[in-house]
Design an enzyme around this catalytic site. Structure first.
Site, PDB file in Angstrom:
ATOM      1  N   HIS A 333      36.867 141.946 106.198  1.00  0.00           N
ATOM      2  CA  HIS A 333      36.696 141.132 107.394  1.00  0.00           C
ATOM      3  C   HIS A 333      35.597 141.736 108.248  1.00  0.00           C
ATOM      4  O   HIS A 333      35.356 142.947 108.213  1.00  0.00           O
ATOM      5  CB  HIS A 333      38.007 141.070 108.187  1.00  0.00           C
ATOM      6  N   ASP A 392      43.261 134.983 104.691  1.00  0.00           N
ATOM      7  CA  ASP A 392      43.149 134.045 103.580  1.00  0.00           C
ATOM      8  C   ASP A 392      43.861 134.521 102.319  1.00  0.00           C
ATOM      9  O   ASP A 392      44.183 133.704 101.454  1.00  0.00           O
ATOM     10  CB  ASP A 392      41.672 133.791 103.250  1.00  0.00           C
TER      11      ASP A 392
END
Length: 456
Positions: A333, A392
Site C-alpha cells: 500500500h 483488497d
C-alpha cells in the site's frame, strides 16, 4: 464484433498507426530523475506530495524519525474517530453503521439518535430512481461492466435534476444525499439487466423496502427470494463502513477533488471518480485478487505447502505466471506499512465465516500469500521492505462468502465510497478555492515545419 471493427480500421492498420506513435513518443526514464519529477505525485520515499488540507479523514501508516520513514501499525480515522472503534461499537450494539458513517463524513460529528433515525429514513426515501430512468438509461443500454454503467447513469442523473449546476452548500448536500441513496439502486438494476442481456439469465426487480438498511436492501435486491441472514447483512454493512473513505490522496477521491476544483457539476465529478476506481490498480484490485487466487489454485498442487506457494508467488513476481503483470494483488500500500486496519477487520470476519461457506481453503491460501509475500519480495527484488496486506486481499473473499457475484465487487466499493467522495467535493468547493493544476516538464525536441509536398 465491435461496430468499429471495420476493414478501414483493421489490425494491420492499427499496428501501422501504433508503430508510428511509438517512433515519436518515447520518454527516457532518466529524465524523471534528471528533472526531479515526482511521478505519481510521490516523493522519493514513496510518500505522497502534499496537495491540500482536509478535516475528513486521516490515513496513518508510518512515522518519520530523524528524517527516515519508519513502519508503523496502520490507523484510519474518519473525522478524528478511529475506524476500528466505529466498527466495534456497531458490532457490540448489533446495529448497522454505514448510514452513521455517511452522516459523520458529510457533517463532521457523530449524529444523535434522533438525527441518525431521520437521516436513515431520508436515505431510504431517496433510493427510488427517477420515473422511467431504469427503462431509458439502464434497460435500453445494457453494459457488460457495471462500473461503466454506474458512471453513465450518474452522468444521466444530471438530466433529471432541475438544478444541476448550482454549487451552493444546500444544493451540494441535496445532490450528495440523493447519490448516496441511489447508487445501490443503480448498481442492482444494472446488474439485473446485465444478467439478462449478457449472461442469458433471468432478471428480477424487487420493490424497495423502506424499513431496510442500505446493506439489507442490497442483499435483498440481489437475491431472487430476497432472503438473507442478519449476520450476512451486518457483514456487508462492515464492508461498506470500511470502504467509505480513505483520505484525499487516493486516486478516485483526488480525481473527485481535481474535477470539482474546476467548478463543474456534482454528477461529472462523481462519474469521474467512478472511472478512476474501476482501474485494477485502485478499486478493481479486488477482482484481480480473485483472479490471482484462481491462478494459485491451478498452479500449486499442495495448498498447505508454504515452499510451493512461495515458489509460485515468485513466478508471479517474475511475470512467469498469472496475468504476467509482476504484481501480487492485495499486497502493499502507498501509505500502510505494518498493517492496513481495513484488512485486519475483514480478515477477522472472513476467518469466522469462510469455513461455514466451504471457503476455508481459499482463506488459508490468502493467509499464505500475506505471510509469504515479504520474503518473496526480498528474494526476487532484493528489497528488504515492510509489506502488508491491503483491504483488497480479503474483500473479494468476503463478498464470495456473501454470495455476491464478481461483477459487483468493485461497484460495491463505489457505493461505499460515495459518501467520502461527496464529502471531499463539498470540502474542495468550500475551502480549496483554487483549480488543481500540477505542472509537467516538457522534454520535446524542436522540429522544423515541412510543407506537405516535401514530407518523406
Amino acid at each position: 464484433m465491435s461496430p468499429y471493427d471495420k476493414e478501414n480500421l483493421s489490425m494491420s492498420t492499427l499496428k501501422d498507426l501504433c508503430d508510428e506513435f511509438e517512433k515519436n513518443n518515447h520518454i527516457d526514464a532518466s529524465f524523471y530523475r534528471q528533472f526531479r519529477v515526482k511521478r505519481g505525485l510521490r516523493n522519493a520515499d514513496g510518500s505522497g506530495v502534499m496537495a491540500g488540507l482536509t478535516r475528513i479523514c486521516n490515513v496513518h501508516g508510518y512515522v518519520i524519525s530523524d528524517g527516515e520513514k519508519q513502519p508503523a501499525e496502520g490507523k484510519l480515522q474518519y473525522r478524528g474517530i478511529d475506524l476500528c472503534t466505529l466498527v466495534d461499537s456497531c458490532v457490540k450494539e448489533n446495529r448497522f453503521g454505514f448510514e452513521e458513517v455517511a452522516w459523520l463524513l458529510l457533517f463532521g460529528k457523530l449524529p444523535t439518535q434522533g438525527q441518525l433515525e431521520r437521516f436513515t429514513r431520508l436515505l431510504a426515501h431517496c433510493r427510488e430512481l427517477p420515473e422511467y430512468f431504469v427503462e431509458d438509461m439502464i434497460i435500453k443500454a445494457p453494459s457488460p461492466n457495471i462500473m461503466n454503467k454506474l458512471a453513465r447513469s450518474v452522468l444521466a442523473l444530471y438530466s433529471y435534476d432541475s438544478n444541476p449546476e448550482d454549487t451552493s452548500l444546500e444544493n451540494l448536500m441535496r445532490q450528495s444525499i440523493h447519490l448516496i441513496a441511489q447508487m445501490p439502486s443503480i448498481m442492482v438494476n444494472a446488474y439485473q439487466v446485465k444478467r439478462r442481456h449478457y449472461d442469458k439469465e433471468t432478471m428480477y426487480f424487487h420493490p424497495i423496502d423502506l424499513n431496510q438498511s442500505i446493506a439489507e436492501s442490497i442483499l435483498g435486491a440481489l437475491r431472487i427470494d430476497k432472503k438473507f441472514t442478519p449476520e450476512e447483512a451486518h457483514l456487508l454493512d462492515i464492508c461498506l463502513m470500511l470502504h467509505a473513505e480513505h483520505g484525499g490522496g487516493n486516486n478516485s477521491t483526488f480525481t473527485a477533488r481535481a474535477v470539482s476544483s474546476s467548478g463543474t457539476d456534482t454528477y461529472s465529478a462523481i462519474a469521474a471518480a467512478i472511472g478512476s476506481l474501476k482501474g485494477p490498480r485502485h478499486g478493481g484490485a479486488n477482482i484481480k485478487v480473485n483472479e490471482m487466487l484462481g491462478y494459485i489454485k491451478e498452479g500449486v498442487q499442495n495448498w498447505q505447502d508454504d515452499d510451493e506457494i512461495a515458489a509460485f508467488l515468485e513466478k508471479l513476481m517474475k511475470k512467469e505466471a498469472g496475468d504476467r503483470s509482476g504484481l501480487i494483488y492485495g499486497m502493499g500500500h502507498a501509505v500502510y506499512t505494518l498493517s492496513d486496519p481495513r484488512a485486519v477487520i475483514l480478515k477477522a470476519n472472513a476467518k469466522r465465516l469462510a469455513e461455514q461457506k466451504g471457503l476455508g481453503a481459499d482463506f488459508a491460501l490468502l493467509d499464505a500469500v500475506e505471510r509469504l509475500t515479504p520474503q518473496v519480495l526480498a528474494k526476487v527484488k532484493g528489497i528488504d521492505k515492510t509489506v502488508c496486506a491491503n483491504v483488497d486481499l480479503y474483500s473479494g473473499l468476503v463478498y464470495r462468502i456473501l454470495d455476491i457475484p464478481t461483477d459487483l465487487f468493485t461497484p460495491l466499493f463505489a457505493i461505499a465510497r460515495t459518501p467520502g467522495w461527496c464529502a471531499h467535493r463539498i470540502e474542495e468547493l468550500t475551502t480549496g478555492n483554487r483549480i488543481i493544476r500540477p505542472a509537467y516538464r516538457a522534454v520535446l525536441e524542436e522540429q522544423a515545419y515541412v510543407p506537405l509536398s516535401e514530407r518523406q
